[in-house]
Design an enzyme around this catalytic site. Structure first.
Site, PDB file in Angstrom:
ATOM      1  N   ASP A  52       0.831  -1.208   0.000  1.00  0.00           N
ATOM      2  CA  ASP A  52       0.000   0.000   0.000  1.00  0.00           C
ATOM      3  C   ASP A  52       0.866   1.258   0.000  1.00  0.00           C
ATOM      4  OD1 ASP A  52      -2.611   1.523   0.556  1.00  0.00           O
ATOM      5  OD2 ASP A  52      -1.305   2.159   2.207  1.00  0.00           O
ATOM      6  N   TYR A  57       2.715  10.349   0.320  1.00  0.00           N
ATOM      7  CA  TYR A  57       3.937   9.911   0.982  1.00  0.00           C
ATOM      8  C   TYR A  57       5.165  10.404   0.216  1.00  0.00           C
ATOM      9  CZ  TYR A  57       0.520   6.695   3.043  1.00  0.00           C
ATOM     10  OH  TYR A  57      -0.585   6.149   3.659  1.00  0.00           O
ATOM     11  N   LYS A  83      -3.881   5.714  -3.320  1.00  0.00           N
ATOM     12  CA  LYS A  83      -4.947   6.551  -2.793  1.00  0.00           C
ATOM     13  C   LYS A  83      -5.195   7.748  -3.698  1.00  0.00           C
ATOM     14  CE  LYS A  83      -3.677   5.016   1.823  1.00  0.00           C
ATOM     15  NZ  LYS A  83      -2.347   4.456   1.553  1.00  0.00           N
ATOM     16  N   PHE A 233      -0.164   0.283  16.268  1.00  0.00           N
ATOM     17  CA  PHE A 233       0.581   0.653  17.473  1.00  0.00           C
ATOM     18  C   PHE A 233       0.225   2.065  17.949  1.00  0.00           C
ATOM     19  CE2 PHE A 233       3.727  -2.377  15.480  1.00  0.00           C
ATOM     20  CZ  PHE A 233       3.462  -3.424  16.354  1.00  0.00           C
ATOM     21  N   ASN A 234      -0.781   2.680  17.334  1.00  0.00           N
ATOM     22  CA  ASN A 234      -1.228   4.025  17.729  1.00  0.00           C
ATOM     23  C   ASN A 234      -0.078   5.022  17.810  1.00  0.00           C
ATOM     24  OD1 ASN A 234      -3.733   2.425  19.545  1.00  0.00           O
ATOM     25  ND2 ASN A 234      -4.208   4.030  18.059  1.00  0.00           N
ATOM     26  N   SER A 235       0.664   5.132  16.695  1.00  0.00           N
ATOM     27  CA  SER A 235       1.799   6.056  16.555  1.00  0.00           C
ATOM     28  C   SER A 235       3.011   5.654  17.388  1.00  0.00           C
ATOM     29  CB  SER A 235       1.406   7.494  16.896  1.00  0.00           C
ATOM     30  OG  SER A 235       0.428   7.976  16.016  1.00  0.00           O
ATOM     31  N   ILE A 237       3.060   3.966  20.757  1.00  0.00           N
ATOM     32  CA  ILE A 237       3.004   3.668  22.192  1.00  0.00           C
ATOM     33  C   ILE A 237       2.750   2.195  22.487  1.00  0.00           C
ATOM     34  CG2 ILE A 237       0.547   4.185  22.496  1.00  0.00           C
ATOM     35  CD1 ILE A 237       1.464   5.586  25.179  1.00  0.00           C
ATOM     36  N   LEU A 238       2.047   1.488  21.591  1.00  0.00           N
ATOM     37  CA  LEU A 238       1.830   0.065  21.819  1.00  0.00           C
ATOM     38  C   LEU A 238       3.050  -0.769  21.429  1.00  0.00           C
ATOM     39  CD1 LEU A 238      -1.898  -0.492  20.768  1.00  0.00           C
ATOM     40  CD2 LEU A 238      -0.922  -0.333  23.065  1.00  0.00           C
ATOM     41  N   ALA A 239       4.020  -0.143  20.782  1.00  0.00           N
ATOM     42  CA  ALA A 239       5.289  -0.821  20.487  1.00  0.00           C
ATOM     43  C   ALA A 239       6.318  -0.521  21.574  1.00  0.00           C
ATOM     44  CB  ALA A 239       5.810  -0.390  19.128  1.00  0.00           C
TER      45      ALA A 239
END
Length: 323
Positions: A52, A57, A83, A233-235, A237-239
């Site tokens: 994708d 980008y 896109k 990972f919500n930018s 924080i979940l990583a």
């Protein structure tokens, strides 16, 4: 081989893990050509066959790099999405634009009309060196990006843009279409008016942020609209976990978010599962999700995420994924 999952009611199937090429547009840092080629080859060797990208980008740089790589592959061996909504045209050289370092020298403007969508797509085809795209997402339509100006964009899309996408699909130049957004509200608004094959939703159906569970998930199931999940990972924080300087939703995490992630981490730690692995498995196993998008420009990051996804979870994961 990776599992294949169907997109909506179409005959298109995608690998359950996909490669997000935003980083190849130099998002936040410059990426060497050799490194871009290396991470794409690593994805290919890991049996990822869905890629994708978007004009946004690096103002086309990601599409050019991905196009050079995929040019070496047989077209029927991969699925490609890009896109529409932003139209590029020749412009001045810039050191940075929209968070991308050293973008291509292109100017950009929003246009969700039929003519704008087709112009955007023609530019993408040229940069990607292809004659058709498998999936086209209407990019960042909605008030999250446009605020009050979104009413004009919605009018342009619903009056001529939607018909043009359907015509392109009928002509075989695209095989499926949907929206690629960071909010659920616009998805619900659009689905009251039209059918979508697929939604690329970033950051709103994660172990931390479950906004999409209220309304959108059920609607997608009833309408047979597939979900592709990005931003799992919500930018970051979940990583990274709730460390100092952790980011959530493209900004430094608030005290409230840090506390919520600390509670999540305590739950995953108690079950012997790293937080990042739990986040990946949550997205990958969610009903109705066709693919989980892993966006990176580093082989080390892609390898780490694939290893985390390959990690077996405890037999009973209900407590791990509880809201």
């Amino acid at each position: 081989m990776r599992r294949l999952r169907q997109i909506g009611k179409t005959d298109l199937r995608v690998t359950d893990v996909s490669f997000g090429a935003s980083g190849l547009g130099n998002m936040g840092r410059a990426v060497a050509e050799a490194d871009a080629a290396e991470v794409l080859q690593y994805a290919w060797d890991a049996d990822i066959r869905y890629f994708d990208t978007a004009p946004h980008y690096g103002r086309g740089r990601s599409e050019e790099r991905l196009g050079r790589f995929l040019k070496t592959k047989t077209r029927d061996d991969f699925v490609l999405s890009t896109k529409v909504g932003r139209v590029l045209s020749p412009g001045p050289a810039l050191k940075e634009a929209d968070g991308f370092i050293d973008p291509l020298p292109n100017a950009v403007h929003y246009d969700y009309s039929g003519d704008g969508i087709e112009a955007s797509l023609e530019g993408s085809f040229e940069r990607l060196q292809v004659r058709h795209a498998d999936i086209v997402y209407v990019h960042d339509i909605g008030t999250y990006t446009h605020g009050a100006a979104n009413a004009t964009h919605m009018q342009a899309f619903l009056s001529t843009g939607l018909d043009r996408l359907q015509r392109l699909k009928d002509q075989g130049r695209i095989r499926a279409f949907g929206v690629g957004v960071n909010e659920t509200r616009i998805c619900l608004e659009l689905m009251r008016e039209i059918d979508l094959d697929v939604i690329l939703l970033a950051g709103r159906l994660t172990l931390l942020d479950r906004e999409a569970e209220e309304g959108l998930v059920g609607l997608c199931r009833s309408r047979q609209t597939s979900l592709v999940l990005g931003g799992i990972f919500n930018s970051g924080i979940l990583a990274t976990g709730p460390v100092e300087g952790a980011w959530f939703d493209y900004a430094p995490a608030s005290t409230e978010i840090l506390a919520r992630v600390s509670a999540l981490k305590a739950r995953t730690d108690a079950m012997g599962v790293p937080l990042a692995s739990a986040a990946l498995h949550f997205a990958h196993s969610y009903p109705g999700v066709a693919s989980v998008l892993l966006g990176t420009s580093k082989v080390s990051s892609l390898r780490r995420n694939l290893d985390a996804l390959a990690r077996e979870l405890p037999a009973d994961c209900s407590a791990l994924f509880a809201a």
